[in-house]
Design a protein around this motif. Structure first.
Motif, PDB file in Angstrom:
ATOM      1  N   VAL A  70     -12.276  35.987 -20.081  1.00 54.57           N
ATOM      2  CA  VAL A  70     -13.019  36.387 -21.276  1.00 54.57           C
ATOM      3  C   VAL A  70     -12.813  37.869 -21.595  1.00 54.57           C
ATOM      4  N   SER A  71     -12.701  38.686 -20.555  1.00 52.77           N
ATOM      5  CA  SER A  71     -12.557  40.127 -20.802  1.00 52.77           C
ATOM      6  C   SER A  71     -11.069  40.451 -20.912  1.00 52.77           C
ATOM      7  N   VAL A  72     -10.706  40.997 -22.038  1.00 52.60           N
ATOM      8  CA  VAL A  72      -9.298  41.321 -22.280  1.00 52.60           C
ATOM      9  C   VAL A  72      -9.035  42.688 -21.660  1.00 52.60           C
ATOM     10  N   ASN A  73      -8.154  42.739 -20.662  1.00 52.36           N
ATOM     11  CA  ASN A  73      -8.009  43.988 -19.912  1.00 52.36           C
ATOM     12  C   ASN A  73      -6.779  44.815 -20.306  1.00 52.36           C
ATOM     13  N   VAL A  74      -6.193  44.482 -21.455  1.00 56.80           N
ATOM     14  CA  VAL A  74      -4.990  45.222 -21.891  1.00 56.80           C
ATOM     15  C   VAL A  74      -5.325  46.701 -22.105  1.00 56.80           C
ATOM     16  N   THR A  75      -4.519  47.581 -21.540  1.00 55.56           N
ATOM     17  CA  THR A  75      -4.776  49.012 -21.676  1.00 55.56           C
ATOM     18  C   THR A  75      -3.500  49.776 -21.373  1.00 55.56           C
ATOM     19  N   GLU A  76      -3.505  51.076 -21.583  1.00 57.46           N
ATOM     20  CA  GLU A  76      -2.362  51.903 -21.174  1.00 57.46           C
ATOM     21  C   GLU A  76      -2.801  53.356 -21.046  1.00 57.46           C
ATOM     22  N   MET A  77      -1.968  54.177 -20.434  1.00 60.28           N
ATOM     23  CA  MET A  77      -2.289  55.602 -20.346  1.00 60.28           C
ATOM     24  C   MET A  77      -1.976  56.287 -21.675  1.00 60.28           C
ATOM     25  N   PHE A  78      -2.836  57.219 -22.064  1.00 56.36           N
ATOM     26  CA  PHE A  78      -2.676  57.986 -23.301  1.00 56.36           C
ATOM     27  C   PHE A  78      -2.417  57.071 -24.504  1.00 56.36           C
ATOM     28  N   ARG A  79      -3.146  55.927 -24.512  1.00 56.11           N
ATOM     29  CA  ARG A  79      -3.045  54.978 -25.643  1.00 56.11           C
ATOM     30  C   ARG A  79      -3.501  55.715 -26.913  1.00 56.11           C
ATOM     31  N   ASP A  80      -2.776  55.601 -27.989  1.00 58.55           N
ATOM     32  CA  ASP A  80      -3.017  56.384 -29.209  1.00 58.55           C
ATOM     33  C   ASP A  80      -2.989  57.878 -28.852  1.00 58.55           C
ATOM     34  N   ALA A 106     -16.820  53.702 -20.817  1.00 59.58           N
ATOM     35  CA  ALA A 106     -17.429  52.368 -20.788  1.00 59.58           C
ATOM     36  C   ALA A 106     -16.367  51.337 -21.170  1.00 59.58           C
ATOM     37  N   GLY A 107     -16.161  50.330 -20.302  1.00 55.60           N
ATOM     38  CA  GLY A 107     -15.099  49.350 -20.551  1.00 55.60           C
ATOM     39  C   GLY A 107     -13.741  49.972 -20.247  1.00 55.60           C
ATOM     40  N   CYS A 108     -13.634  50.518 -19.024  1.00 60.86           N
ATOM     41  CA  CYS A 108     -12.428  51.296 -18.665  1.00 60.86           C
ATOM     42  C   CYS A 108     -11.291  50.413 -18.186  1.00 60.86           C
ATOM     43  N   GLU A 112      -6.437  53.084 -16.548  1.00 60.37           N
ATOM     44  CA  GLU A 112      -5.374  53.932 -17.097  1.00 60.37           C
ATOM     45  C   GLU A 112      -5.927  55.044 -17.992  1.00 60.37           C
ATOM     46  N   GLU A 113      -6.952  54.723 -18.808  1.00 61.88           N
ATOM     47  CA  GLU A 113      -7.472  55.770 -19.693  1.00 61.88           C
ATOM     48  C   GLU A 113      -8.281  56.803 -18.904  1.00 61.88           C
ATOM     49  N   VAL A 114      -8.801  56.394 -17.769  1.00 61.26           N
ATOM     50  CA  VAL A 114      -9.588  57.328 -16.944  1.00 61.26           C
ATOM     51  C   VAL A 114      -8.644  58.346 -16.282  1.00 61.26           C
ATOM     52  N   THR A 135     -16.849  52.640 -15.982  1.00 60.63           N
ATOM     53  CA  THR A 135     -17.516  51.353 -15.757  1.00 60.63           C
ATOM     54  C   THR A 135     -16.817  50.225 -16.519  1.00 60.63           C
ATOM     55  N   ASP A 136     -17.022  49.025 -16.025  1.00 65.77           N
ATOM     56  CA  ASP A 136     -16.492  47.830 -16.694  1.00 65.77           C
ATOM     57  C   ASP A 136     -17.297  46.629 -16.188  1.00 65.77           C
ATOM     58  N   ILE A 137     -17.286  45.558 -16.960  1.00 65.57           N
ATOM     59  CA  ILE A 137     -17.948  44.322 -16.524  1.00 65.57           C
ATOM     60  C   ILE A 137     -17.109  43.607 -15.459  1.00 65.57           C
ATOM     61  N   ASN A 138     -15.817  43.911 -15.420  1.00 62.54           N
ATOM     62  CA  ASN A 138     -14.869  43.115 -14.628  1.00 62.54           C
ATOM     63  C   ASN A 138     -14.535  43.783 -13.282  1.00 62.54           C
ATOM     64  N   ASN A 198     -22.604  46.254 -17.332  1.00 62.77           N
ATOM     65  CA  ASN A 198     -22.431  45.289 -18.415  1.00 62.77           C
ATOM     66  C   ASN A 198     -23.090  45.830 -19.680  1.00 62.77           C
ATOM     67  N   LEU A 199     -22.274  46.108 -20.683  1.00 64.54           N
ATOM     68  CA  LEU A 199     -22.792  46.703 -21.927  1.00 64.54           C
ATOM     69  C   LEU A 199     -23.722  45.752 -22.678  1.00 64.54           C
ATOM     70  N   ALA A 200     -23.633  44.444 -22.372  1.00 59.38           N
ATOM     71  CA  ALA A 200     -24.470  43.467 -23.081  1.00 59.38           C
ATOM     72  C   ALA A 200     -25.881  43.405 -22.512  1.00 59.38           C
ATOM     73  N   CYS A 213     -15.512  54.775 -25.374  1.00 58.83           N
ATOM     74  CA  CYS A 213     -15.576  53.307 -25.306  1.00 58.83           C
ATOM     75  C   CYS A 213     -14.566  52.784 -26.310  1.00 58.83           C
ATOM     76  N   ARG A 214     -13.373  52.519 -25.828  1.00 57.79           N
ATOM     77  CA  ARG A 214     -12.276  52.212 -26.750  1.00 57.79           C
ATOM     78  C   ARG A 214     -11.815  50.768 -26.590  1.00 57.79           C
ATOM     79  N   ASN A 215     -11.682  50.101 -27.726  1.00 60.85           N
ATOM     80  CA  ASN A 215     -11.136  48.729 -27.748  1.00 60.85           C
ATOM     81  C   ASN A 215     -11.984  47.756 -26.933  1.00 60.85           C
ATOM     82  N   TYR A 219     -14.506  43.172 -29.486  1.00 61.32           N
ATOM     83  CA  TYR A 219     -14.738  41.828 -28.938  1.00 61.32           C
ATOM     84  C   TYR A 219     -16.200  41.394 -29.083  1.00 61.32           C
ATOM     85  N   PHE A 220     -17.039  42.254 -29.678  1.00 57.29           N
ATOM     86  CA  PHE A 220     -18.478  41.961 -29.806  1.00 57.29           C
ATOM     87  C   PHE A 220     -18.832  41.704 -31.264  1.00 57.29           C
ATOM     88  N   ASN A 221     -19.884  40.893 -31.504  1.00 58.95           N
ATOM     89  CA  ASN A 221     -20.359  40.736 -32.876  1.00 58.95           C
ATOM     90  C   ASN A 221     -21.233  41.940 -33.256  1.00 58.95           C
TER      91      ASN A 221
HETATM   92  C1  LIG Z   1      -9.055  45.819 -24.094  1.00 58.43           C
HETATM   93  S1  LIG Z   1      -9.877  46.515 -22.717  1.00 58.43           S
HETATM   94  C2  LIG Z   1      -9.999  48.219 -23.195  1.00 58.43           C
HETATM   95  C3  LIG Z   1      -9.604  49.139 -22.093  1.00 58.43           C
HETATM   96  C4  LIG Z   1      -9.571  50.613 -22.449  1.00 58.43           C
HETATM   97  N1  LIG Z   1     -10.882  51.083 -22.861  1.00 58.43           N
HETATM   98  C5  LIG Z   1      -8.537  50.924 -23.504  1.00 58.43           C
HETATM   99  O1  LIG Z   1      -8.895  51.169 -24.647  1.00 58.43           O
HETATM  100  O2  LIG Z   1      -7.350  50.910 -23.211  1.00 58.43           O
HETATM  101  C6  LIG Z   1     -11.549  45.907 -22.920  1.00 58.43           C
HETATM  102  C7  LIG Z   1     -12.395  46.092 -21.672  1.00 58.43           C
HETATM  103  O3  LIG Z   1     -13.768  45.853 -21.986  1.00 58.43           O
HETATM  104  C8  LIG Z   1     -14.370  45.236 -20.884  1.00 58.43           C
HETATM  105  N2  LIG Z   1     -15.607  44.557 -21.274  1.00 58.43           N
HETATM  106  C9  LIG Z   1     -15.736  43.394 -21.964  1.00 58.43           C
HETATM  107  N3  LIG Z   1     -17.047  43.062 -22.071  1.00 58.43           N
HETATM  108  C10 LIG Z   1     -17.740  44.058 -21.451  1.00 58.43           C
HETATM  109  C11 LIG Z   1     -19.119  44.289 -21.223  1.00 58.43           C
HETATM  110  N4  LIG Z   1     -20.050  43.433 -21.679  1.00 58.43           N
HETATM  111  N5  LIG Z   1     -19.500  45.391 -20.534  1.00 58.43           N
HETATM  112  C12 LIG Z   1     -18.559  46.264 -20.068  1.00 58.43           C
HETATM  113  N6  LIG Z   1     -17.224  46.102 -20.247  1.00 58.43           N
HETATM  114  C13 LIG Z   1     -16.822  45.015 -20.939  1.00 58.43           C
HETATM  115  C14 LIG Z   1     -13.301  44.269 -20.395  1.00 58.43           C
HETATM  116  O4  LIG Z   1     -13.525  43.842 -19.065  1.00 58.43           O
HETATM  117  C15 LIG Z   1     -12.032  45.123 -20.565  1.00 58.43           C
HETATM  118  O5  LIG Z   1     -11.727  45.791 -19.384  1.00 58.43           O
END
Ligand SMILES: C[S@@+](CC[C@H](N)C(=O)[O-])C[C@H]1O[C@@H](n2cnc3c(N)ncnc32)[C@H](O)[C@@H]1O
Length: 274
Positions: A70-80, A106-108, A112-114, A135-138, A198-200, A213-215, A219-221
């Motif tokens: 469910v959690s999309v973990n795609v990321t990279e260093m110095f993204r944008d 938040a959601g790291c 890589e971004e850290v 921090t991250d949920i995963n 967990n941000l939720a 808190c990027r990207n 994924y949230f409404n």
């Molecule tokens: C696409 S990655 C973004 C990673 C990084 N911030 C970036 O921009 O490259 C989305 C991250 O959000 C996390 N995430 C999803 N739901 C979350 C929640 N409820 N609380 C904290 N992190 C959450 C996912 O586990 C995932 O690692």
């Protein structure tokens, strides 16, 4: 064989996970969540929804598989890269005036971004007076972040991003290569604290001058995005900064009136005085 997942079944699953484990996916963007659970059913070869439901309710370890999916973990260093250039040139001079700089990623994801942030802080001679909470949920992603071990093949791209973000050093000085992996320099990690959050559902745990808190919000409404903006607002000092992803904005949230965008297209906002 592709098993159909109905909207009612998805609701049932969301309720089960909330009741059994306390994870609330009810306010995740629906279409993307639907697609991901349907994919989980295909990849793990469930022959019916009942079977998936039984597995989730009876096997605590399978929950982490669900979270991974469910959690999309795609990321990279110095993204944008321009976002990091804006941090370096516009935000760090302000942060430099504080005796202690507290930053929350938040959601790291896998970190890589850290590491990108730690490199920027080190080059600006601010790392020693910073604390970065990441921090991250995963938990699986966080263990990769803690280890700081990444594929060597990605370093060419990250090095280009780093240069585009204004980096002037040889990027390879920040890691040691071993076979086809690299280990990030441990001098970068000494000011980083990793934790699940967990941000939720979780609450504020400190006051920060910068929240990244990027990207994640994409994924949230709207309801959950607004919850998160209130959480960030509670967690940010007066005159603090929030950095979001390129497709995200604070503009439509109910805290928007307290924030001003400071870095043009680079999605960085500054809070007014408290
Ligand atoms: C696409 S990655 C973004 C990673 C990084 N911030 C970036 O921009 O490259 C989305 C991250 O959000 C996390 N995430 C999803 N739901 C979350 C929640 N409820 N609380 C904290 N992190 C959450 C996912 O586990 C995932 O690692």
């Amino acid at each position: 064989m592709q098993i159909e997942l109905t909207e009612d079944q998805l609701d049932t699953l969301i309720d089960d996970v909330q009741r059994e484990y306390g994870y609330d996916f009810g306010d995740y963007a629906r279409a993307s969540l639907h697609r991901r659970i349907a994919r989980l059913m295909t990849v793990d070869r469930f022959v019916s929804f009942a079977e998936l439901r039984y597995r989730i309710n009876s096997d605590k370890d399978y929950l982490s598989r669900l979270i991974d999916m469910v959690s999309v973990n795609v990321t990279e260093m110095f993204r944008d890269p321009s976002f990091y250039a804006a941090l370096r040139t516009q935000i760090f001079p302000v942060l430099a005036t504080y005796p202690l700089i507290r930053i929350w990623h938040a959601g790291c994801a896998s970190g890589e971004e850290v590491y990108s942030m730690a490199i920027l802080l080190k080059e600006s001679k601010l790392l020693d007076k910073s604390i970065i909470y990441a921090t991250d949920i995963n938990p699986t992603a966080l263990s990769v972040a803690r280890a700081g071990i990444y594929p060597l093949a990605q370093m060419q791209k990250y090095s280009e991003n780093y240069v585009a973000a204004g980096g002037a050093e040889d990027f390879s000085r920040y890691y040691t290569a071993q076979y086809d992996m690299v280990k990030m320099d441990t001098a970068l990690t000494k000011r980083i604290v990793y934790a699940t959050h967990n941000l939720a559902t979780d609450s504020s745990f400190n006051e920060f001058q910068l929240i990244i808190c990027r990207n994640v919000l994409i994924y949230f409404n709207q309801t959950l995005q607004d919850r998160v903006f209130h959480l960030f607002d509670d967690s940010l000092e007066g005159l603090g900064f929030i950095g979001l992803g390129s497709k995200e904005s604070i503009r439509f949230s109910t805290v928007a009136a307290s924030y001003q965008q400071v870095a043009g297209k680079d999605k960085i906002w500054r809070k007014g005085k408290k």
